[in-house]
Motif scaffolding. Sequence first.
Motif, PDB file in Angstrom:
ATOM      1  N   LYS A 122       0.865  -1.180   0.000  1.00  0.00           N
ATOM      2  CA  LYS A 122       0.000   0.000   0.000  1.00  0.00           C
ATOM      3  C   LYS A 122       0.898   1.225   0.000  1.00  0.00           C
ATOM      4  N   SER A 123       0.520   2.210  -0.796  1.00  0.00           N
ATOM      5  CA  SER A 123       1.335   3.423  -0.838  1.00  0.00           C
ATOM      6  C   SER A 123       0.474   4.647  -0.591  1.00  0.00           C
ATOM      7  N   GLN A 124       1.060   5.589   0.115  1.00  0.00           N
ATOM      8  CA  GLN A 124       0.464   6.894   0.327  1.00  0.00           C
ATOM      9  C   GLN A 124       1.563   7.910   0.101  1.00  0.00           C
ATOM     10  N   GLU A 125       1.421   8.648  -0.996  1.00  0.00           N
ATOM     11  CA  GLU A 125       2.434   9.613  -1.414  1.00  0.00           C
ATOM     12  C   GLU A 125       3.775   8.899  -1.574  1.00  0.00           C
ATOM     13  N   GLU A 126       4.776   9.210  -0.762  1.00  0.00           N
ATOM     14  CA  GLU A 126       6.099   8.599  -0.897  1.00  0.00           C
ATOM     15  C   GLU A 126       6.356   7.525   0.148  1.00  0.00           C
ATOM     16  N   LYS A 127       5.321   7.115   0.876  1.00  0.00           N
ATOM     17  CA  LYS A 127       5.472   6.121   1.924  1.00  0.00           C
ATOM     18  C   LYS A 127       4.825   4.808   1.480  1.00  0.00           C
ATOM     19  N   TYR A 128       5.530   3.687   1.711  1.00  0.00           N
ATOM     20  CA  TYR A 128       5.005   2.372   1.361  1.00  0.00           C
ATOM     21  C   TYR A 128       4.845   1.528   2.614  1.00  0.00           C
ATOM     22  N   GLU A 129       3.782   0.718   2.619  1.00  0.00           N
ATOM     23  CA  GLU A 129       3.515  -0.148   3.756  1.00  0.00           C
ATOM     24  C   GLU A 129       3.241  -1.550   3.242  1.00  0.00           C
TER      25      GLU A 129
END
Length: 118
Positions: free
Chosen positions: A18-25
């Motif tokens: 899952k990605s939000q802007e430049e952060k991945y989880e």
Amino acid sequence: GKLVSCDGQGMILLWEIKSQEEKYELTLISRNQIASGKAIYSIDWSRSGVIACGSGDNSIILLDCIKDPEDGTEILKMRKEIKQAHAADVNCVSFHPRHPDLLASGGDDELVKVWNVR
């Protein structure tokens, strides 16, 4: 997207990215133990959806990512096992980027082999 990983105890892990802007989880979706319990040294996911694993028991394992009919979660199901694919550990597997039915493998037997996994 999805990602698969492997380890030295024969575990294959399926992750959701899952990605939000430049952060991945990464979220673990499925944990799968191969029957032999031998190390998985390499794993690759073809464009056609087949997953190949190179194992410490000299075999290549082919898997499909499918939905579990009971609860709808994604699981890995064995499609085929190529026993004794090499005379020693299979250290590397890689699908051809344009021909997803072609799989190359390399092993401790110092051989590179190409397989049609159709």
